[in-house]
Design a protein around this motif. Structure first.
Motif, PDB file in Angstrom:
ATOM      1  N   GLY A  57       0.820  -1.210   0.000  1.00 31.46           N
ATOM      2  CA  GLY A  57       0.000   0.000   0.000  1.00 31.46           C
ATOM      3  C   GLY A  57       0.849   1.253   0.000  1.00 31.46           C
ATOM      4  N   GLU A  58       1.875   1.261   0.856  1.00 29.94           N
ATOM      5  CA  GLU A  58       2.771   2.422   0.928  1.00 29.94           C
ATOM      6  C   GLU A  58       3.493   2.621  -0.409  1.00 29.94           C
ATOM      7  OE1 GLU A  58       3.190   4.714   3.356  1.00 29.94           O
ATOM      8  OE2 GLU A  58       1.500   3.716   4.326  1.00 29.94           O
ATOM      9  N   VAL A  59       3.956   1.500  -0.981  1.00 28.32           N
ATOM     10  CA  VAL A  59       4.709   1.590  -2.234  1.00 28.32           C
ATOM     11  C   VAL A  59       3.818   2.140  -3.348  1.00 28.32           C
ATOM     12  CG1 VAL A  59       5.884   0.249  -4.032  1.00 28.32           C
ATOM     13  CG2 VAL A  59       6.375  -0.208  -1.622  1.00 28.32           C
ATOM     14  N   SER A  60       2.562   1.681  -3.404  1.00 28.16           N
ATOM     15  CA  SER A  60       1.718   2.156  -4.505  1.00 28.16           C
ATOM     16  C   SER A  60       1.341   3.625  -4.311  1.00 28.16           C
ATOM     17  CB  SER A  60       0.484   1.272  -4.697  1.00 28.16           C
ATOM     18  OG  SER A  60      -0.326   1.331  -3.559  1.00 28.16           O
ATOM     19  N   GLN A  61       1.248   4.063  -3.050  1.00 30.14           N
ATOM     20  CA  GLN A  61       1.024   5.497  -2.793  1.00 30.14           C
ATOM     21  C   GLN A  61       2.186   6.338  -3.326  1.00 30.14           C
ATOM     22  OE1 GLN A  61       0.308   7.094   1.101  1.00 30.14           O
ATOM     23  NE2 GLN A  61      -1.379   5.665   1.431  1.00 30.14           N
ATOM     24  N   MET A  62       3.417   5.833  -3.098  1.00 33.25           N
ATOM     25  CA  MET A  62       4.612   6.552  -3.572  1.00 33.25           C
ATOM     26  C   MET A  62       4.598   6.640  -5.083  1.00 33.25           C
ATOM     27  SD  MET A  62       7.745   4.964  -1.465  1.00 33.25           S
ATOM     28  CE  MET A  62       7.285   4.298   0.104  1.00 33.25           C
ATOM     29  N   GLU A  63       4.200   5.527  -5.731  1.00 35.28           N
ATOM     30  CA  GLU A  63       4.211   5.507  -7.191  1.00 35.28           C
ATOM     31  C   GLU A  63       3.143   6.431  -7.759  1.00 35.28           C
ATOM     32  OE1 GLU A  63       3.987   1.334  -7.811  1.00 35.28           O
ATOM     33  OE2 GLU A  63       6.165   1.099  -7.871  1.00 35.28           O
ATOM     34  N   ALA A  64       2.056   6.585  -7.011  1.00 37.47           N
ATOM     35  CA  ALA A  64       0.967   7.454  -7.483  1.00 37.47           C
ATOM     36  C   ALA A  64       1.387   8.916  -7.509  1.00 37.47           C
ATOM     37  CB  ALA A  64      -0.250   7.268  -6.593  1.00 37.47           C
TER      38      ALA A  64
END
Ligand SMILES: Cc1cc2nc3c(=O)[nH]c(=O)nc-3n(C[C@H](O)[C@H](O)[C@H](O)COP(=O)(O)OP(=O)(O)OC[C@H]3O[C@@H](n4cnc5c(N)ncnc54)[C@H](O)[C@@H]3O)c2cc1C
Ligand SMILES: Nc1ncnc2c1ncn2[C@@H]1O[C@H](COP(=O)(O)O)[C@@H](O)[C@H]1O
Lengths: 308, 252
Positions: B244-251
């Motif tokens: 979840g954290e990683v996909s937030q960063m990518e967003a």
């Protein structure tokens, strides 16, 4: 009056810290960047691209303490601020420069409140000092981890400056850590390992997880002292200061000297067998258990979840 | 060879300090005080150089209140020969400390000056570099190894990209990092003997250094607090959190 930033660079590349310093001090005045180094043209053209930079000065000579100081001291006369990142080079040079100019430096700045007001941590980050510097000129080091990077797309002019020839110091050997992981001080994700890893071989578990997440690798002093990780991976009061979006601390107790290095981390994950460990107490997500069981499973689960 | 070691008395590194509510500083009353850990490594390095035949006399100097004689005694017990206390009850800025030490260097003409790389109270990491500038001597900071080779020092330094070894001519200034050595605990007879070693106490005024602070400390405040931690129950839950954290960063 303007700002002179001393660029950090390594292996012919501008360090990511420099872009952050440029951004940090943008309000203080027009910025020139000095690059001291052999074959520094690539570094100089990288620096010239940073938004806010007016001019890049290049001194084509090996960077050593006394060479750098001689060059900077001459240039310093025309600037109100001389600034470098609070990395090992800036820490080595800026206090010496300040003493030569009979000035008190302000170092490890994490916040700039105005043209002469700065915040810096003391006592391993357990207290913050707000300082007013009423001296006519300011010698500063800034923690790159506390600021965002300047944009690119600029094309500042590049000029050559005179460099003295002889240095009293002679470089005999470098021992560098070969690693293709991101720069620790500015990485978005850091995976850190502690003494609990038990051996250099086991520490590769940390490296595997880091690779999976495209993260930089950190270590505690205990892990470095034991020879599980190289010294430049150490995070903390005496190591690197990091401020990633995500820090994953594995088998790390959270001694205050280690916490000093991670205060800027946005989210912290801890994996530890001890529910009472200080790092577990402050983690945004902690999993209690044996790291040797957890890490391989975690890598599988991240694979399943389609992470990178 | 003569070696000078500068040592600082600080709040013990294990103490979790408290910021005074009025913002005036850090509570130092009634807390454990000891020698700055980096200075201990500097003293140990001096004693080891002495044992290897490179130091005939080791002088330690501390600038601080009368109570700083304690850390000088610790250094004398570790094997230093003579101590100097420059007595002052005021907290001095690092530039003033370096200027006082420069006076001592002028008096004592040491071949090597060893300092800690940083003091764990102010975390400045200034004084060694300033002293090198003021005395016009070469510096080797953040040392994890020191070798005397003829009239030179070969010093391995811990730097951001790993380590490097440099050679500098003597006389020189070296600041100690923690991996330089393992400081000894002085045995009781050495502790007893330390009391009979010379220790000069000299008022700071004697040195004629302008000690006026250059910076104004407006206030000392506690760092922002982190919200209390949460635990997750299983590896899949943890993986979901990280993903979840990683996909937030990518967003972003
Ligand atoms: C002046 C000074 C400066 C210092 N500077 C630094 C610095 O910059 N950086 C730094 O990191 N330290 C620094 N230190 C050292 C610091 O005080 C601690 O000693 C160090 O951080 C502890 O490292 P650690 O967490 O790896 O080890 P420990 O404190 O021993 O913690 C190990 C943790 O692993 C857990 N564990 C054990 N087995 C397992 C398992 N199988 N699975 C999961 N968890 C397990 C334990 O519960 C424990 O919490 C400094 C010390 C001094 C005096
Ligand atoms: N008051 C002091 N007395 C003696 N040495 C000091 C004093 N303050 C700093 N030093 C020396 O300078 C080193 C670096 O300190 P600092 O620059 O304050 O972080 C210390 O480890 C000591 O060796």
């Amino acid at each position: 009056m303007s700002v002179l930033i001393i660029a950090d660079h390594d292996l012919g590349k501008l360090s990511p810290a420099t872009a952050r310093i440029v951004h940090a001090v943008a309000e203080l005045g027009p910025i020139d960047v000095l690059v001291v180094g052999e074959n520094a043209q690539n570094v100089a053209s990288d620096a010239a691209q940073l938004a806010g930079v007016q001019k890049v000065l290049v001194a084509e000579t090996a960077s050593t303490t006394d060479t750098d100081l001689a060059i900077i001291e001459t240039l310093a006369q025309s600037y109100r601020y001389v600034v470098q990142s609070a990395g090992s080079v800036g820490r080595d040079r800026m206090p010496a420069l300040a003493a030569r100019l009979d000035l008190m430096p302000v170092t490890d700045i994490i916040e700039i409140l105005g043209p002469n007001r700065f915040v810096r941590p003391i006592y391993a980050g357990n207290a913050l000092q707000t300082i007013t510097d009423n001296q006519p000129r300011h010698i500063l080091t800034v923690r790159a981890s506390a600021f965002r990077a300047a944009a690119t797309g600029n094309a500042a002019t590049i000029e050559t400056v005179e460099s003295p020839t002889a240095s009293v110091a002679r470089l005999i050997a470098t021992h560098r850590t070969e690693s293709d992981t991101p720069d620790l001080s500015t990485a978005q994700i850091v995976v850190g390992g502690g003494i609990a890893l038990g051996s250099a071989e086991n520490f590769q578990l940390i490296e595997r997880l880091a690779k999976k997440l495209n993260a930089a690798i950190g270590a505690t002093r205990a892990a470095v002292d034991a020879g599980y990780a190289p010294n430049d991976w150490q995070v903390g009061q005496t190591g690197k200061i990091i401020a990633p979006d995500l820090y994953i601390a594995i088998g790390i107790s959270g001694a205050l000297q280690h916490l000093a290095g991670i205060q800027g981390a946005k989210k912290i994950v801890a994996i530890n067998s001890d529910p009472e460990a200080p790092l577990v107490k402050l983690a945004d997500a902690a999993l209690i258990g044996d790291l040797f069981e957890i890490i391989p499973q975690l890598i599988d689960e991240l694979d399943k979840a389609g992470v990178r | 060879m003569k070696i000078l070691v500068a040592i600082k008395r600080v709040v013990d590194h294990n103490v979790r300090i408290r910021v005074r509510p009025d913002g005036s500083g850090v509570e130092t009353q009634g807390v454990r005080i000891s020698m700055n850990p980096f200075c201990k490594h500097a003293v140990e390095a001096a004693v080891q150089l002495g044992e290897a035949g490179h130091g005939d006399e080791i002088v330690v100097v501390s600038i601080g209140p009368k109570a700083a004689t304690d850390v000088i005694l610790t250094a004398l017990a570790m094997g230093a020969h003579r101590g100097i206390l420059i007595e002052t009850d005021t907290d001095l800025e690092t530039l003033a400390i370096a200027k006082l030490l420069a006076k001592v260097v002028a008096e004592e003409s040491p071949d090597i000056v060893l300092l800690g790389k940083q003091a764990v109270d102010d975390d400045s990491n200034h004084v060694g570099q300033m002293l090198a500038a003021l005395t016009n001597r070469p510096q080797a900071t953040f040392a994890s190894e020191i070798k005397v080779v003829g009239q030179q020092l070969e010093v391995t330094r811990e730097i951001d990209s790993g380590r490097e070894t440099i050679a500098i001519p003597l006389p020189a200034i070296v600041t100690a990092d923690l991996r330089l050595n393992t400081p000894r605990n002085a045995a009781l007879p050495m502790v007893m003997k330390a009391r009979s070693k010379p220790l000069a106490i000299r008022p700071v005024a004697e040195f004629g250094v302008d000690l006026t602070p250059r910076l104004t400390v407006e206030k000392i405040s506690p760092p922002p607090e982190r919200v209390a931690g949460k635990t997750v129950g299983s590896v899949p839950e943890l993986a979901a959190y990280i993903a979840g954290e990683v996909s937030q960063m990518e967003a972003l």
